[in-house]
Design a protein around this motif. Structure first.
Motif, mmCIF file in Angstrom:
data_model
loop_
_atom_site.group_PDB
_atom_site.id
_atom_site.type_symbol
_atom_site.label_atom_id
_atom_site.label_comp_id
_atom_site.label_asym_id
_atom_site.label_seq_id
_atom_site.Cartn_x
_atom_site.Cartn_y
_atom_site.Cartn_z
ATOM 1 N N TRP A 120 -2.245 -1.590 -5.303
ATOM 2 C CA TRP A 120 -2.854 -2.150 -4.608
ATOM 3 C C TRP A 120 -4.385 -2.001 -4.603
ATOM 4 N N ARG A 121 -4.939 -0.808 -4.864
ATOM 5 C CA ARG A 121 -6.331 -0.691 -4.995
ATOM 6 C C ARG A 121 -7.000 -1.398 -6.255
ATOM 7 N N ASP B 148 -10.777 -12.189 1.414
ATOM 8 C CA ASP B 148 -11.167 -10.902 1.478
ATOM 9 C C ASP B 148 -10.107 -9.754 1.791
ATOM 10 N N ASP B 149 -9.316 -10.318 2.425
ATOM 11 C CA ASP B 149 -8.078 -9.653 2.952
ATOM 12 C C ASP B 149 -7.024 -9.657 1.872
ATOM 13 N N LEU B 150 -6.645 -8.527 1.059
ATOM 14 C CA LEU B 150 -5.696 -8.563 -0.102
ATOM 15 C C LEU B 150 -4.211 -9.119 0.282
ATOM 16 N N GLN C 252 -7.203 -4.851 -5.261
ATOM 17 C CA GLN C 252 -8.086 -5.232 -4.060
ATOM 18 C C GLN C 252 -9.757 -5.356 -4.866
ATOM 19 N N GLN C 253 -9.968 -4.723 -5.754
ATOM 20 C CA GLN C 253 -11.185 -4.692 -6.559
ATOM 21 C C GLN C 253 -11.125 -5.555 -7.752
ATOM 22 N N GLU D 29 -14.335 -8.757 -10.964
ATOM 23 C CA GLU D 29 -14.163 -8.366 -9.612
ATOM 24 C C GLU D 29 -13.715 -9.530 -8.389
ATOM 25 N N GLY D 30 -12.854 -9.262 -7.694
ATOM 26 C CA GLY D 30 -12.373 -9.897 -6.494
ATOM 27 C C GLY D 30 -12.268 -11.371 -6.789
ATOM 28 N N ASP E 178 -8.831 -5.804 -14.006
ATOM 29 C CA ASP E 178 -9.629 -5.059 -13.573
ATOM 30 C C ASP E 178 -10.811 -4.412 -14.688
ATOM 31 N N PRO F 189 0.731 -1.269 0.096
ATOM 32 C CA PRO F 189 0.004 -0.106 0.112
ATOM 33 C C PRO F 189 1.022 1.392 0.085
#
Length: 809
Positions: A60-61, A306-308, A64-65, A256-257, A251, A53
């Motif tokens: 990172w973002r 869920d935790d990247l 995450q998505q 997503e995810g 992305d 991060p």
């Protein structure tokens, strides 16, 4: 007639099962159009350890998505230098830039780029690069195939120009650097390729600074991305040797995810560099080029944490494991080959002195403790590969001295599994250790395959994601151990039943193994399934007696061919993009490009033959069998005469291992892995047979001859119990007053098998006695009817040549 047709019918059943297993395909979730624009952004050398991060907040973002994975950047050169990676990206196949380079080093990417106008660019060297890949490399890659599949493409930066250049060198739209506002540029074509820079070196501070610069450029791309677009960020290459796993993030709508995967890897969280081109075209809804890409479109798989930070830890840990595996695997197989060679040399004098001779001038027998110690060592080396596979259940690669940790864990597992075999019921029986080792090896590899082959991926005795050849299912070493273990287990079980049931037992066990090897859900190895089918056919044919003849080899080949044809028919009926390796090869033969596949296979066979330590294991094992164990003093011929089902299993193993290695492009690696299990067990069983070659048994009254249900269940007395029957004869005569019988001759006939109802005309006259199920050494078909006796002296003549390990009644 029915008895003769039984092996044929059972082999046909194996073929049907194999075709069914190979034809079944898991649902891959074929990708559909998800975007109007695709942006492929590359950063040479970017690894997951560079993403955090603080230094790479944009990436990172995005991770995450979006969906993430580990990228194997294999190309036609190793390591994959930046110019090779960009070229492979644009070709959708393993490609390489022509020119000289030092082994293991990456030269500067001095690519000539001309800009005759303010719109596009030209690569004047592209023609020679295309010719180099077509004429000198075996992959048939066509640089620029990706850009040729769309009407218009954009390239930003020199690396992107290499990927976006069409085969004749034209780049549709080109910018040397990313403008402050690239919205108009990225929106001008449906496909954009952006070079975000390079992250190189081992200095953490330098890498962090270069990753920060790439992340700032990525922020511009994401801010200016066209609507309804897919953006993929990839570490497109290595920057130096050795190779590493790299970052890949997708992305956009529908991404997503999750984890990224593809049909080319069949492993969640893993993509290949050659997958990016077909992914871009699939997302745009564009057809693939006529010459199919080697890669397959990426798809998203759910169930990512869920935790990247926890999610990123998995691919980063995989990179560390793959790097450690490359170093440790070499010395492990070298030590294994050295240990087996030394042990085989030590066994030779024991084989020469194992047959106990009577008389005052016979050499003293070898100490029982020495023999027991050698037997334990033989069991240990046979279990070394399964133990090394189990060692990957422990994260040994995370320590500072990964090699030492792996060695300690593997040694502990070898000791534990050897003790398990030593104290298993039936260890004192002639075939006890062989059956236990074969069953344990089959169980270890089979359990790993059934649970997703997690121990083989990046494992020391598995396969590496860095190599890019296989990411799931059975690897080369695993295939060798599994086919040897399953066939030996089949032979050991078949030896414990009546003669007529033996082909059924072999086919039942072997057919199950074929399904495990060939099913895309499990082993995912069609070539291995074809090879194992041939081995099962051989084993079933000679499990009741007889030798491996040319006709039986032809029969086995026909069984493998039948499975191949059946699978090929099913595979060719699929759409071109969904075909497996066999279907694509046959389609290539039809359009005249199949020679590339044959060239790749022959090249791979030669490289593996001269570079692999397993070649040494295969060659040394074959020499030990031929020049020692199969000699009159070696004991293996005697073992084969007494236990024809074991002989059948070993013959089937040899056939399957050679076919699987040659057709699979791994030369003698499969045979070497199989030999590491089979040859030590053959030597141990031969030692036990020779040790009891002068034992005599006395028939008891009212007992039937047989090795099946009519005799003892296991062909011998309970463990630790003495043989039953009348008192032993001490004068060289049996209970009826007859002199010692010739070895291998029943009172009712000769041969290697005499079941109840048999006419005594056995098919296999090895001259060493009847076929008797698994029993203590020295027992025959009438196991339990007389105690083994060593004559006090040998009389000259016929009686002096007697060898009565088995009870002949």
């Amino acid at each position: 007639m029915l008895r003769r047709l039984t092996p044929l019918l059972l082999t046909l059943l194996v073929v049907v099962l194999g075709v069914t297993a190979l034809a079944a395909r898991p649902e891959t979730g074929a990708p559909r159009r998800t975007a109007d624009f695709v942006v492929l952004a590359g950063v040479a050398g970017l690894r997951w350890e560079d993403v955090d991060p603080q230094h790479t907040p944009t990436l990172w973002r995005m991770a995450q998505q979006g969906s993430i994975g580990s990228l194997s950047t294999r190309s036609a050169h190793r390591p994959t230098c930046p110019v090779d990676g960009w070229l492979t990206l644009g070709a959708g196949s393993y490609a390489a830039w022509n020119g000289s380079r030092q082994p293991g080093a990456c030269p500067p990417a001095n690519v000539a780029i001309e800009q005759p106008d303010g719109i596009g660019a030209n690569l004047p060297d592209q023609g020679s690069v295309v010719a180099h890949n077509a004429d000198r490399l075996p992959w048939g890659a066509v640089p620029g195939s990706l850009s040729e599949s769309v009407r218009c493409s954009v390239a930003v930066g020199p690396g992107a120009a290499v990927a976006a250049a069409r085969p004749f060198g034209r780049v549709d739209r080109y910018a040397a650097e990313l403008p402050e506002d690239p919205a108009d540029l990225l929106g001008s074509c449906v496909l954009s390729i952006v070079d975000l820079g390079t992250v190189a070196g081992d200095d953490p501070a330098v890498r962090a600074e270069e990753a920060r610069a790439a992340d700032a450029a990525l922020a511009k791309v994401l801010a200016a991305r066209p609507p309804r677009s897919l953006v993929m960020v990839a570490g497109v290459s290595d920057t130096e040797a050795p190779s590493r796993l790299h970052v890949v993030v997708a992305d956009g709508p529908g991404w997503e995810g999750g984890w990224l995967t593809s049909a080319s890897t069949a492993r969640e969280g893993y993509l290949q560099l050659v997958d990016l081109a077909p992914t871009a075209l699939a997302a745009l809804g564009r057809p693939m080029p006529e010459r199919l890409f080697l890669g397959r479109p990426a798809i998203r798989v759910a169930d990512r944490p869920d935790d990247l930070a926890a999610a990123i830890a998995a691919p980063a840990d995989a990179d560390r494991e793959a790097g450690a595996q490359r170093t440790v695997a070499g010395w492990f197989f070298a030590l294994l080959a050295l240990a087996e060679v030394a042990l085989f040399v030590a066994v030779l004098p024991l084989l020469r002195r194992a047959r106990r001779l009577a008389g005052p001038h016979s050499p003293p027998p070898v100490s029982r403790r020495v023999v027991a110690g050698v037997e334990l060592l033989l069991i240990a080396v046979a279990l070394a590969v399964p133990a090394a596979l189990l060692a990957d259940a422990v994260p040994w690669w995370r320590g500072d001295d990964a090699g030492w940790w792996f060695g300690l864990v593997t040694l502990a597992l070898i000791v534990a599994t050897t003790a398990l075999v030593r104290f298993a019921p039936g260890h004192d029986r002639t075939l006890g250790p062989l059956g236990a080792v074969a069953g344990l090896a089959t169980l270890v590899v089979g359990a790993d395959v059934l649970s997703g082959a997690r121990l083989q991926l990046n494992g020391v005795v598995g396969y590496s994601a860095l190599e890019g050849g296989r990411f799931s299912g059975l690897g080369t070493v695993g295939l060798g151990v599994f086919l040897a273990g399953s066939l030996l287990s089949a032979g050991w079980l078949a030896q414990r039943v009546r003669r007529g049931w033996r082909p059924m037992v072999v086919v039942a066990v072997g057919g199950t193994a074929v399904v495990v090897v060939g099913s895309p859900y499990l082993g995912a190895d069609p070539i291995g399934a074809v090879a194992l089918t041939a081995g099962v056919a051989v084993a079933a044919a000679i499990s009741t007696g007889g030798w491996l003849t040319v006709s039986r080899l032809v029969w086995a080949g026909m069984a493998g061919l039948a499975l191949t044809i059946g699978y090929a028919v099913v595979d060719l009926r699929r759409p071109a993009e969904e075909r497996g390796a066999l279907g694509r090869f046959l389609a290539a033969l039809g359009d005249g490009t199949g020679g590339l596949t044959l060239h790749r296979s022959s090249t791979a066979n030669f490289d593996t033959l001269v570079n692999s330590p397993l070649t040494v294991l295969a060659v040394v094992g074959a020499l030990v069998v031929w020049f020692a164990l199969l000699q009159p003093w070696g004991g293996l011929m005697r073992l084969f005469g007494i236990y024809p089902a074991v002989r059948a299993a070993m013959a089937g193993t040899a056939v399957a291992a050679v076919i699987g290695g040659v057709l699979g492009g791994s030369a003698l690696d499969v045979a070497g892995a199989a030999g590491a299990l089979v040859v030590p067990m053959a030597a141990l069983a031969a030692l036990r047979v020779l040790d009891h070659s002068t034992d005599r048994t006395r028939p008891g009254a009212g007992r039937q001859r047989g090795d099946g249900p009519d005799g003892p269940a296991a062909g011998g007395p309970p463990d630790g119990a003495p043989d039953g029957g009348s008192a032993p004869a001490t004068d060289g005569t049996d209970a009826a007053g007859r002199g010692p019988a010739r070895a291998g001759v029943h009172d009712g006939g000769s041969g290697d098998d005499a079941d109840p109802g048999d006419d005594g005309r056995g098919e296999d006259r090895a001259g060493d006695g009847p076929d008797a199920g698994d029993r203590p050494a020295g027992e025959g078909d009438d196991a339990g009817t007389g105690g083994p006796v060593v004559p006090a002296a040998r009389a000259p003549g016929r009686a002096g040549r007697a060898s009565t390990e088995v009870a002949t009644g």
